[in-house]
Structure formats: structure tokens, C-alpha cells
Design a protein around this motif. Structure first.
Motif, mmCIF file in Angstrom:
data_model
loop_
_atom_site.group_PDB
_atom_site.id
_atom_site.type_symbol
_atom_site.label_atom_id
_atom_site.label_comp_id
_atom_site.label_asym_id
_atom_site.label_seq_id
_atom_site.Cartn_x
_atom_site.Cartn_y
_atom_site.Cartn_z
ATOM 1 N N TYR A 1 0.815 -1.218 0.000
ATOM 2 C CA TYR A 1 0.000 0.000 0.000
ATOM 3 C C TYR A 1 0.851 1.271 0.000
ATOM 4 O O TYR A 1 0.318 2.374 -0.044
ATOM 5 N N ASN A 2 2.166 1.101 0.088
ATOM 6 C CA ASN A 2 3.102 2.230 0.094
ATOM 7 C C ASN A 2 2.835 3.184 1.277
ATOM 8 O O ASN A 2 3.001 4.392 1.174
ATOM 9 N N ILE A 3 2.406 2.618 2.399
ATOM 10 C CA ILE A 3 2.211 3.393 3.627
ATOM 11 C C ILE A 3 3.490 3.279 4.451
ATOM 12 O O ILE A 3 3.916 2.168 4.792
ATOM 13 N N ARG A 4 4.108 4.410 4.761
ATOM 14 C CA ARG A 4 5.424 4.391 5.392
ATOM 15 C C ARG A 4 5.412 4.786 6.869
ATOM 16 O O ARG A 4 6.023 4.123 7.689
ATOM 17 N N GLY A 5 4.737 5.869 7.214
ATOM 18 C CA GLY A 5 4.782 6.349 8.596
ATOM 19 C C GLY A 5 3.455 6.939 9.038
ATOM 20 O O GLY A 5 3.318 8.152 9.169
ATOM 21 N N PRO A 6 2.450 6.089 9.287
ATOM 22 C CA PRO A 6 1.140 6.612 9.692
ATOM 23 C C PRO A 6 1.147 7.175 11.112
ATOM 24 O O PRO A 6 2.012 6.845 11.934
ATOM 25 N N PHE A 7 0.172 7.999 11.395
ATOM 26 C CA PHE A 7 0.008 8.572 12.729
ATOM 27 C C PHE A 7 -0.368 7.488 13.733
ATOM 28 O O PHE A 7 -1.235 6.647 13.465
ATOM 29 N N VAL A 8 0.268 7.512 14.904
ATOM 30 C CA VAL A 8 -0.071 6.600 15.996
ATOM 31 C C VAL A 8 -0.060 7.405 17.307
ATOM 32 O O VAL A 8 0.552 8.474 17.389
ATOM 33 N N SER A 9 -0.725 6.858 18.301
ATOM 34 C CA SER A 9 -0.713 7.505 19.612
ATOM 35 C C SER A 9 -0.928 6.473 20.707
ATOM 36 O O SER A 9 -1.485 5.397 20.468
ATOM 37 N N GLU A 10 -0.478 6.846 21.893
ATOM 38 C CA GLU A 10 -0.677 6.010 23.076
ATOM 39 C C GLU A 10 -0.987 6.941 24.249
ATOM 40 O O GLU A 10 -0.209 7.841 24.562
ATOM 41 N N GLN A 11 -2.149 6.728 24.885
ATOM 42 C CA GLN A 11 -2.564 7.572 25.998
ATOM 43 C C GLN A 11 -2.798 6.714 27.234
ATOM 44 O O GLN A 11 -3.449 5.670 27.155
ATOM 45 N N MET A 12 -2.284 7.177 28.365
ATOM 46 C CA MET A 12 -2.344 6.410 29.612
ATOM 47 C C MET A 12 -3.037 7.214 30.714
ATOM 48 O O MET A 12 -2.860 8.429 30.809
ATOM 49 N N VAL A 13 -3.787 6.501 31.541
ATOM 50 C CA VAL A 13 -4.330 7.043 32.781
ATOM 51 C C VAL A 13 -3.993 6.025 33.871
ATOM 52 O O VAL A 13 -4.485 4.889 33.836
ATOM 53 N N VAL A 14 -3.154 6.429 34.827
ATOM 54 C CA VAL A 14 -2.662 5.498 35.840
ATOM 55 C C VAL A 14 -2.730 6.145 37.228
ATOM 56 O O VAL A 14 -2.704 7.375 37.360
ATOM 57 N N PHE A 15 -2.803 5.298 38.244
ATOM 58 C CA PHE A 15 -2.906 5.739 39.633
ATOM 59 C C PHE A 15 -1.994 4.864 40.500
ATOM 60 O O PHE A 15 -1.724 3.717 40.154
ATOM 61 N N GLY A 16 -1.578 5.428 41.642
ATOM 62 C CA GLY A 16 -0.780 4.608 42.536
ATOM 63 C C GLY A 16 -0.060 5.420 43.599
ATOM 64 O O GLY A 16 -0.179 6.652 43.668
ATOM 65 N N PRO A 17 0.716 4.739 44.444
ATOM 66 C CA PRO A 17 1.415 5.404 45.545
ATOM 67 C C PRO A 17 2.667 6.129 45.073
ATOM 68 O O PRO A 17 3.294 5.766 44.077
ATOM 69 N N GLU A 18 3.023 7.159 45.853
ATOM 70 C CA GLU A 18 4.269 7.894 45.625
ATOM 71 C C GLU A 18 5.003 8.015 46.954
ATOM 72 O O GLU A 18 4.386 8.282 47.997
ATOM 73 N N TYR A 19 6.316 7.828 46.930
ATOM 74 C CA TYR A 19 7.127 7.862 48.145
ATOM 75 C C TYR A 19 8.267 8.856 47.972
ATOM 76 O O TYR A 19 9.025 8.792 46.990
ATOM 77 N N ARG A 20 8.376 9.797 48.911
ATOM 78 C CA ARG A 20 9.470 10.766 48.886
ATOM 79 C C ARG A 20 10.623 10.195 49.701
ATOM 80 O O ARG A 20 10.570 10.119 50.931
ATOM 81 N N ALA A 21 11.688 9.822 49.007
ATOM 82 C CA ALA A 21 12.800 9.146 49.661
ATOM 83 C C ALA A 21 13.777 10.127 50.288
ATOM 84 O O ALA A 21 14.237 9.918 51.418
ATOM 85 N N LEU A 22 14.140 11.174 49.576
ATOM 86 C CA LEU A 22 15.107 12.160 50.050
ATOM 87 C C LEU A 22 14.562 13.551 49.792
ATOM 88 O O LEU A 22 13.892 13.798 48.777
ATOM 89 N N SER A 23 14.874 14.473 50.706
ATOM 90 C CA SER A 23 14.404 15.845 50.507
ATOM 91 C C SER A 23 15.197 16.807 51.376
ATOM 92 O O SER A 23 15.605 16.478 52.492
ATOM 93 N N ASN A 24 15.452 17.992 50.839
ATOM 94 C CA ASN A 24 15.975 19.124 51.588
ATOM 95 C C ASN A 24 15.486 20.384 50.887
ATOM 96 O O ASN A 24 14.629 20.311 50.002
#
Length: 259
Positions: free
Chosen positions: A104-127
Motif C-alpha cells: 500500500y506504500n504506507i510508510r509512517g502513519p500517525f499513531v498515539s498512546e494515551q495512559m491514565v494510571v494511579f498509585g502510591p508515591e514515596y518521597r525518599a530524600l528531601s531538603n
């Protein structure tokens, strides 16, 4: 002659004592230098991040070349302590992906990837200068691989172009972030991640896709403003004045309308 000597002695004494007198009389203005990082702390509940993300993905199971896609990365975090929080994250990657050779001579069609994610976050070091956090998020992703290939069928997209079909899939994001503080509210964020998805083609599952992602942007911390003692006193006085005014109006109405 004695008067001349007396005059010279007075002049010499005055010249010798003038710098000391001037130094005693002149007091340079005091300049207070404040460092905006001195106010940085981590006793807050909410923060919002917005940045530009990059991910290297393969839009199909058998493609030789991957694609470097980019798009927005938005995260909001609710902290329950100085160390632990819960993160909600949307990230979208958009661009074009090379295909395998096809009729079909198709070389570089448009693509996309979308994410929705949830979860814990941990602050290891801080100043006051920086902080390092880690997160492990899970959710879902939607891959759009054949919008630009219509009217080809899913089988043709899979076998001829080598791309996945449009689909939802489980997704995960594992990584961390380095926040470089500018002041108590603003920080610059650098965030590398590994993203995991499980897209499949027309013939069935093709395993877990492991992708590298990177995001840079700005972070804003929602820190409530603490009132000074004078501000608290003024606020209480205004509240008391309004209460007295309300009572006075009620008393006035009772005099005008006793029954």
C-alpha cells in the motif's frame, strides 16, 4: 608664633580624629538578604505537575524501527504525610511510526498512546534544594494505531503494515522524579520512567511491551498561607465588628416593629 603653633596643632589633631569621628557618626544601612529556598518545606497536601513527555514505543510486534513520540504529562498528587502520597497521572504520546514494507506504500502513519494510571508515591530524600520521589502506578492505556490507515481492515493493518489494532490495554508506570526547588511553591522536575503495556495483534497476545519514557516540566505545591499574629488579630476584630453590626440591625428592627 605661639598662636601659629597652636593653630597647626589643632589642624593636625582635627585631621587625625576626623576619620574616627566620621566612622562613629555614619552607620551604613542594614541589608537583609533572603534566600527563597529557606521557606521550602514538605508539610503540604497537594501538588500539581505539568510537563512534556517523550516515549520510545513500537507500534507493532514485529516492527524493526520504533517511534519517538511526545505529548503532555499531567500529574496531581495528594500527600498524606511528608513521605507518602497518592498520584493520578495522565500522559499522552503522539507521532508517526515506520511500518514494514507493504503493497500500500504506507510508510509512517500517525499513531498515539494515551495512559491514565494511579498509585502510591514515596518521597525518599528531601531538603530545601531538591527532593527525590518514587512511584509505581497502574491503570489503562489506549493505543490508536490504524486511524490513518483507513479503509484497511484490522488483518491488513496487522499483517501488511505490522501495526497493532486500536485497543485498550492494562498499563503500568514505574519510575521516579527529581525536583529542583526554586522556592516553596515552584520546582523544576526531571522524571524518567519505564512504562509497561500489553497490546496484542489480530492473532492474539504478543507479550508485555517495555518502553522508556522521560518527562520534564514544572511542579507547583499548594501551600496554604499562614497568617501572622497581627493579621489574625485584625481578622478577629473585623469578625467582631460584623457581629456587632448584625446585632445592632436586629435591635433596630425590633424597635421599629415591636409586634
Amino acid at each position: 608664633m605661639n598662636s601659629v603653633r597652636t593653630l597647626l596643632f589643632a589642624l593636625l589633631f582635627g585631621a587625625a580624629t576626623l576619620p574616627a569621628f566620621a566612622q562613629a557618626q555614619y552607620t551604613p544601612p542594614s541589608v537583609t538578604v533572603t534566600n527563597p529556598l529557606d521557606k521550602v518545606h514538605y508539610q503540604y497536601k497537594w501538588e500539581l505537575y505539568g510537563g512534556i513527555g517523550y516515549a520510545h514505543i513500537y507500534g507493532g510486534p514485529n516492527l524493526i524501527e520504533g517511534a519517538g513520540l511526545g505529548g503532555p504529562d499531567i500529574q496531581i498528587t495528594r500527600f498524606f504525610s511528608k513521605k507518602w502520597g497518592a498520584d493520578a497521572n495522565y500522559r499522552g504520546y503522539f507521532g508517526t511510526n515506520p511500518t514494514q514494507p507493504n503493497v500500500y506504500n504506507i510508510r509512517g502513519p500517525f499513531v498515539s498512546e494515551q495512559m491514565v494510571v494511579f498509585g502510591p508515591e514515596y518521597r525518599a530524600l528531601s531538603n530545601k534544594h531538591a527532593s527525590i520521589t518514587f512511584h509505581a502506578l497502574a491503570g489503562t492505556a489506549y493505543g490508536d494505531f490504524n486511524r490513518a490507515t483507513a479503509p484497511l481492515t484490522q488483518q491488513e493493518v496487522n499483517y501488511q503494515l505490522g501495526l497493532y489494532s486500536n485497543q485498550w490495554t492494562p498499563a503500568a508506570v514505574i519510575g521516579g522524579a527529581l525536583d529542583l526547588n526554586r522556592n516553596e511553591h515552584w520546582a523544576f522536575r526531571f522524571e524518567p520512567d519505564a512504562t509497561l503495556t500489553r497490546f496484542h495483534n489480530f492473532g492474539g497476545p504478543t507479550g508485555i511491551q517495555q518502553q522508556f519514557a522521560l518527562s520534564v516540566g514544572v511542579l507547583y505545591r499548594f501551600i496554604p498561607r499562614h497568617m501572622t499574629a497581627a493579621e489574625k488579630k485584625l481578622r478577629a476584630a473585623r469578625k467582631k465588628a460584623k457581629e456587632q453590626e448584625r446585632k445592632a440591625r436586629g435591635h433596630h428592627r425590633s424597635l421599629l416593629h415591636p409586634f
